[in-house]
Write a protein that holds these residues in place. Structure first.
Motif, PDB file in Angstrom:
ATOM      1  N   VAL A 185       0.228  -1.335   0.053  1.00 51.39           N
ATOM      2  CA  VAL A 185       0.098  -0.036   0.072  1.00 51.39           C
ATOM      3  C   VAL A 185       0.874   1.127   0.361  1.00 51.39           C
ATOM      4  N   THR A 186       0.330   1.823  -0.823  1.00 50.64           N
ATOM      5  CA  THR A 186       1.505   3.095  -0.393  1.00 50.64           C
ATOM      6  C   THR A 186      -0.079   4.592  -1.168  1.00 50.64           C
ATOM      7  N   VAL A 187      -0.009   5.942  -0.182  1.00 50.88           N
ATOM      8  CA  VAL A 187      -1.043   6.648   0.349  1.00 50.88           C
ATOM      9  C   VAL A 187      -0.283   7.736   0.031  1.00 50.88           C
ATOM     10  N   VAL A 188      -0.960   8.772  -1.135  1.00 54.19           N
ATOM     11  CA  VAL A 188      -1.069  10.195  -1.697  1.00 54.19           C
ATOM     12  C   VAL A 188      -1.131  10.783  -1.229  1.00 54.19           C
ATOM     13  N   ALA A 189      -1.153  11.760  -0.789  1.00 55.64           N
ATOM     14  CA  ALA A 189      -1.575  12.821  -0.081  1.00 55.64           C
ATOM     15  C   ALA A 189      -0.914  13.845   0.004  1.00 55.64           C
ATOM     16  N   THR A 190      -1.963  14.820  -0.120  1.00 52.55           N
ATOM     17  CA  THR A 190      -0.952  16.309   0.363  1.00 52.55           C
ATOM     18  C   THR A 190      -1.598  16.335   1.854  1.00 52.55           C
ATOM     19  N   ASP A 191      -1.667  16.443   2.672  1.00 52.93           N
ATOM     20  CA  ASP A 191      -1.878  16.217   3.941  1.00 52.93           C
ATOM     21  C   ASP A 191      -1.384  15.256   5.117  1.00 52.93           C
ATOM     22  N   THR A 192      -1.579  15.047   5.941  1.00 54.61           N
ATOM     23  CA  THR A 192      -0.321  14.165   6.574  1.00 54.61           C
ATOM     24  C   THR A 192      -1.309  13.369   7.622  1.00 54.61           C
ATOM     25  N   TYR A 193      -2.163  13.703   7.821  1.00 53.60           N
ATOM     26  CA  TYR A 193      -3.839  13.162   8.344  1.00 53.60           C
ATOM     27  C   TYR A 193      -4.680  13.750   8.002  1.00 53.60           C
ATOM     28  N   THR A 194      -5.922  12.560   8.397  1.00 53.77           N
ATOM     29  CA  THR A 194      -7.445  12.449   7.694  1.00 53.77           C
ATOM     30  C   THR A 194      -7.863  14.108   8.912  1.00 53.77           C
ATOM     31  N   THR A 195      -8.938  14.126   8.509  1.00 56.87           N
ATOM     32  CA  THR A 195     -10.040  14.609   9.012  1.00 56.87           C
ATOM     33  C   THR A 195     -11.709  14.403   9.370  1.00 56.87           C
ATOM     34  N   PHE A 196     -12.091  14.200  10.499  1.00 58.06           N
ATOM     35  CA  PHE A 196     -13.292  13.926  10.909  1.00 58.06           C
ATOM     36  C   PHE A 196     -14.177  15.240  10.285  1.00 58.06           C
ATOM     37  N   THR A 197     -14.133  14.801   9.646  1.00 60.30           N
ATOM     38  CA  THR A 197     -15.356  16.578   8.718  1.00 60.30           C
ATOM     39  C   THR A 197     -16.661  16.328   9.471  1.00 60.30           C
ATOM     40  N   PRO A 198     -17.537  15.903  10.137  1.00 60.32           N
ATOM     41  CA  PRO A 198     -18.847  15.449  10.057  1.00 60.32           C
ATOM     42  C   PRO A 198     -18.008  17.013  11.665  1.00 60.32           C
ATOM     43  N   LEU A 199     -18.014  16.992  12.371  1.00 58.20           N
ATOM     44  CA  LEU A 199     -17.429  17.784  13.003  1.00 58.20           C
ATOM     45  C   LEU A 199     -16.427  19.550  13.576  1.00 58.20           C
ATOM     46  N   LEU A 200     -16.516  19.551  12.072  1.00 62.15           N
ATOM     47  CA  LEU A 200     -15.115  20.749  11.785  1.00 62.15           C
ATOM     48  C   LEU A 200     -16.014  22.514  12.167  1.00 62.15           C
ATOM     49  N   PRO A 201     -17.280  22.432  11.961  1.00 60.46           N
ATOM     50  CA  PRO A 201     -18.281  23.958  12.343  1.00 60.46           C
ATOM     51  C   PRO A 201     -17.948  23.843  13.848  1.00 60.46           C
ATOM     52  N   SER A 202     -17.992  22.751  14.512  1.00 64.55           N
ATOM     53  CA  SER A 202     -17.671  22.589  16.236  1.00 64.55           C
ATOM     54  C   SER A 202     -16.306  23.177  16.565  1.00 64.55           C
ATOM     55  N   ALA A 203     -14.769  22.692  15.620  1.00 60.30           N
ATOM     56  CA  ALA A 203     -14.234  23.251  15.894  1.00 60.30           C
ATOM     57  C   ALA A 203     -13.949  24.528  15.757  1.00 60.30           C
ATOM     58  N   ALA A 204     -14.920  24.708  14.942  1.00 60.10           N
ATOM     59  CA  ALA A 204     -14.611  25.726  13.955  1.00 60.10           C
ATOM     60  C   ALA A 204     -14.830  27.304  15.233  1.00 60.10           C
ATOM     61  N   VAL A 205     -15.859  27.062  15.826  1.00 60.32           N
ATOM     62  CA  VAL A 205     -16.209  27.904  17.274  1.00 60.32           C
ATOM     63  C   VAL A 205     -15.386  27.897  18.393  1.00 60.32           C
ATOM     64  N   GLY A 206     -14.393  26.320  18.793  1.00 60.93           N
ATOM     65  CA  GLY A 206     -13.709  26.034  19.414  1.00 60.93           C
ATOM     66  C   GLY A 206     -14.430  25.398  20.780  1.00 60.93           C
ATOM     67  N   THR A 207     -16.086  24.642  19.887  1.00 61.51           N
ATOM     68  CA  THR A 207     -16.556  23.578  21.005  1.00 61.51           C
ATOM     69  C   THR A 207     -16.064  21.717  21.134  1.00 61.51           C
ATOM     70  N   PHE A 233       4.443   6.141   2.754  1.00 66.59           N
ATOM     71  CA  PHE A 233       3.516   7.362   2.878  1.00 66.59           C
ATOM     72  C   PHE A 233       4.053   8.130   1.032  1.00 66.59           C
ATOM     73  N   VAL A 234       3.637   8.856   1.119  1.00 62.33           N
ATOM     74  CA  VAL A 234       4.003  10.338  -0.005  1.00 62.33           C
ATOM     75  C   VAL A 234       3.158  11.243  -0.109  1.00 62.33           C
ATOM     76  N   GLN A 235       3.528  12.632   1.157  1.00 67.06           N
ATOM     77  CA  GLN A 235       3.168  13.241   0.849  1.00 67.06           C
ATOM     78  C   GLN A 235       3.932  14.301  -0.180  1.00 67.06           C
ATOM     79  N   GLY A 236       2.387  14.936  -1.250  1.00 71.65           N
ATOM     80  CA  GLY A 236       2.699  14.956  -3.078  1.00 71.65           C
ATOM     81  C   GLY A 236       1.141  15.290  -3.203  1.00 71.65           C
ATOM     82  N   LYS A 237       0.679  15.574  -4.466  1.00 77.00           N
ATOM     83  CA  LYS A 237      -0.437  15.938  -5.082  1.00 77.00           C
ATOM     84  C   LYS A 237      -0.237  15.016  -6.180  1.00 77.00           C
ATOM     85  N   ALA A 238      -1.506  14.260  -6.387  1.00 80.96           N
ATOM     86  CA  ALA A 238      -1.807  13.615  -7.854  1.00 80.96           C
ATOM     87  C   ALA A 238      -1.676  14.422  -8.550  1.00 80.96           C
ATOM     88  N   ILE A 239      -1.423  14.668  -9.557  1.00 81.28           N
ATOM     89  CA  ILE A 239      -2.124  15.560 -10.807  1.00 81.28           C
ATOM     90  C   ILE A 239      -2.254  15.012 -11.731  1.00 81.28           C
TER      91      ILE A 239
END
Lengths: 531, 531
Positions: free
Chosen positions: B26-48, B69-75
């Motif tokens: 397995v090789t993962v290519v991504a620009t960010d080194t982490y994954t994000t639990f997106t459904p709670l981003l609005p809560s994080a934006a306000v510090g909850t 893991f390769v940090q980069g952008k698939a183009i």
């Protein structure tokens, strides 16, 4: 009314935690909206603890006091008018200045990093703020990621995996140790393409030993530990310049000739001591008898020397308590030379020692052999000290007194001391106001003036520092220095010590969050997320 | 060998969690080194909640698989050669491209925000990443601080305390509700100079209702709540432009004339739907029969339409499962028209329905009345469907199928489905390799080729989405939509639902950290620290 400027430090927090609601109208002026638990910044820089655990919003601190907060930068002070000039920045970048009037002001603006005139420091990290720790953490993670890329040349890879720390004080040593731990524990596990041996850590120190403000035993322990860990310790070296890709330094070789060396690197931490920031320099320049180069001189009551008495205080890294006894010379002679014969006999000397201890408590350690001291400096053995002999005595004792180190512990104690005193002054002033007899004198009934009129000496003794020990965290071990005692131990010793030390200084929230951080780290390891 | 590109999303995490070590390199290519639990981003934006709780380092996810893991952008991608082109960035900003060969590739690159051609979106926030949430949080805190400054004019103060959300979907609604809660709970307490009434929150929605992908009851509940809370809901409005200081929008008045309005503000969130990012657009442009404008079309097995079979998959927001039945028309007729008479009798239709359900499982809901449908479209009542009648039937059913919403829930299920299938394919291929009979045929023994030769259909049915309900968090209350059932409740209902839902999708670490966040918030309130 009382103002505190830039309370990202321990001094201001100490004041704010100690005064009571209603004592003063409190306004806090600071560029950051939060205070930072600075001793753990090296851990945050490597992801061992989370940055959130190290901050405490100023607004939460002042809510208890019903105080106000102005986000801005203190840039000037007009002591005769009791006005502080603050620069605020609107969201579109426009700067507007305003004056804030004060009755009492506490300057707690911390310090900048000392540059020693080295060019290229813009290529270095400093470790003063949360932002610094976050930037360091991103760089560290980026270096490991970039080194893992198949497109990176072996040479560049070596440079990316080289970490340089300039300065062998606690911050530098702890950061080097944290990076070492990170490599030991996480690199092997999560960066399969990087061998531990490829990572190099360098500590460049100008003196002969690292942690030179600690005891010799601790300094040696740290050096031995670095040797075992293959952390490259370069002592007696001067950093000549920092470029975007290298650190250049010089050492004297065996023949006394200066040799130049360079380390290729993409991470340099600069932590070589403190210097004045612009506001501190401005305050210092306004007062004629401020001669210290790195901080504002205060007296033993933490009052800024030369400023209107009881109006301007300074605590923490931006201040230093004067250690010279010479400035007290004339007054001491006048007070103690009872028979006015221009000579100090032993009885008068005993009286003078008591007065010195009161004014400069730090001199105490050097004055306990009263008789021996007297005899030692009585060079003509006439059983009294001439003014010349006395001058020499006071000068030499003054030189022996070392000022307090710029640590969180000193700052916190100064803050608490000052907060307690300010509280007592407020109480005393309020009771004087209520006192009908005082009111009857009728000259000036305003509380503020009463307060100023009250001498600090009336409610409080001089500041005395209680050394709770220093701690440096060196590679999953702690070295601990308490006066003549010091010990080195593992994590448990460190936690035990910290829990005692922190109970004094850190909020329950911070303690809880740090505890959680350690548990989370224990279960899931360091945070590698680079956010 | 298998690659995943940019797995900040749920799809990629689902795949990585479901395959077994040893199945693939397995090789993962991504620009960010982490994954994000997106459904709670609005809560994080306000510090909850804290941002740390929402991220999971990719390297920790792939450590279990001994992946890279390769940090980069698939183009770009060259499907005939099975090469992925990746752009990497060295620390000095130099960009270097490299090709990564693959046997199977999973595209999970998510989506960009739809711009709708509105000028000035550089003045808006989006809420896709942790960085976005952090930037929003800083802006919100900065606005409150700047509004508290004595130098701020009343007009500017009004603008700083005005928050505009463009888009009435879950992200927009949740963010508006979080800002409202923050004002209710923390502003009064910690910003004594700001009245709650000075803060205005505006939601601009192009449709008649907000949350229009949810049930009507939920949409109404949210609208009533906003009305009570004095959140300014502007429906049937088009945003015309966003300037650094204003949002301009148009609405049609009662006479049908277009009126232009503007809201002064220093905070605009843009969340009006998704669009293709550059890599998705590139993949789509390479394949002739990709016609969807917002995503890569995949078949029911999540294989990219038109790409070499069994080599290129896509999951999550960057993909959409084709809903048209017409593309299957010819093949369906060939398979089901047993008597080859160019007409489909009822027996043949029953057979065809079974085939359709297999290929396009989403059509199932629209096919359950098999007899009625047949009679409805048999316009000449000859008890069989002519090809023209069949074409019309398939077209209309196809139009009725709605593709899955771009949610974390769909992405996660797709990821897990694909991971399980890839695991089965690997196992089947390995056992074929070990099978002496297969080996004896001797034509091609390489595992990779075996794997490609194995049809997805042989190991797995098509992807089926199990709707676990949708949840929108609206002002300390949750509205929950599960098919025909929906309910609105307080925090406890939300937590109960979330704990069920999350057990499916979120790691133990994330669950623990979020639990801690809620406890910390309960005791010490929201984080105001702006870091």
């Amino acid at each position: 009314m009382k103002k505190t400027t830039r309370p990202s430090g321990w001094g201001a927090v100490g004041v704010l935690q100690t005064i009571s609601p209603g004592d003063y109208h409190v306004t806090v002026v600071a560029t950051d909206t939060y205070t930072t638990f600075t001793p753990l910044l090296p851990s945050a820089a490597v992801g061992t603890v989370s940055v959130r655990s190290l901050v405490e919003p100023v607004r939460k601190l002042i809510a208890r006091l019903h105080g106000h907060f102005v986000q801005g930068k203190a840039i000037d002070i007009v002591m005769s008018e009791r006005l502080l000039e603050v620069e605020t920045t609107s969201p579109d970048g426009t700067k507007t200045n305003l004056y804030i009037p004060y009755d009492k002001i506490v300057i707690a603006v911390g310090s900048s990093s000392s540059t020693h005139g080295v060019p290229g420091l813009e290529n270095c990290f400093q470790l003063k703020t949360i932002g610094d720790a976050q930037a360091m953490r991103r760089r560290i993670m980026d270096n490991f990621e970039a080194a893992s890329l198949p497109t990176t040349t072996p040479e560049e890879r070596k440079r990316l995996l080289s970490f340089v720390v300039c300065g062998g004080g606690p911050t530098g040593v702890e950061t080097a140790a944290e990076i070492y731990d990170f490599c030991q524990e996480d690199i092997a596990k999560y960066f399969p393409k990087i061998c531990r041996e490829e990572v190099s850590i360098h500590v460049v120190q100008s003196r002969e030993h690292i942690l030179n403000t600690y005891s010799e035993a601790i300094s040696k322990f740290a050096e031995d530990k670095f040797k075992r860990d293959q952390v490259d310790l370069i002592t007696l070296a001067r950093v000549a310049a920092v470029t975007p890709t290298h650190v250049l330094y010089t050492v004297k070789n065996a023949e006394g000739k200066t040799e130049q060396h360079s380390i290729p690197t993409n991470f340099v931490l600069w932590s070589t001591g403190i210097a004045m920031n612009p506001f501190t320099a401005r305050v210092s320049s306004l007062l004629p008898n401020q001669v210290h180069k790195k901080a504002i001189e205060v007296d033993a009551h933490l009052r800024v020397k030369g400023a209107p008495l009881g109006e301007v205080y300074a605590v923490g890294d931006c201040s230093t308590i004067e250690t010279s006894l010479l400035s007290h010379f004339l007054q001491l002679v006048e007070e103690s030379d009872k028979d006015k014969n221009g000579k100090i006999d032993f009885g008068e000397w005993e009286d003078m020692v008591a007065r010195i201890k009161k004014r400069v408590p730090m001199a105490e350690d050097h004055l306990f052999k009263v008789r021996e001291l007297f005899q030692l400096y009585d060079s003509d053995a006439d059983d009294s000290l001439s003014l010349n002999e006395l001058l020499k005595l006071l000068e030499e004792i003054g030189n022996r007194i070392t000022s307090f180190p710029a640590t969180a512990q000193v700052s916190a104690q100064q803050g608490k001391y000052l907060g307690k005193k300010l509280h007592k002054l407020a109480k005393a002033s309020q009771s004087r106001e209520r006192d009908p007899e005082a009111a009857a004198t009728g000259t000036d009934k305003r509380a503020a003036t009463n307060m100023r009129a009250l001498a600090d000496e009336a409610v409080s003794g001089p500041f005395r520092y209680l050394h709770l020990g220093s701690l440096a965290y060196i590679g999953n071990a702690a070295v601990f220095d308490f006066g003549k005692y010091s010990f080195m131990g593992g994590l448990i010793a460190m936690y035990a010590w910290r829990s005692v030390y922190w109970n004094e200084q850190v909020s329950a929230r911070t303690r809880a969050l740090l505890m959680i951080d350690w548990i989370v780290r224990g279960i899931w390891g360091r945070d590698l997320s680079r956010i």
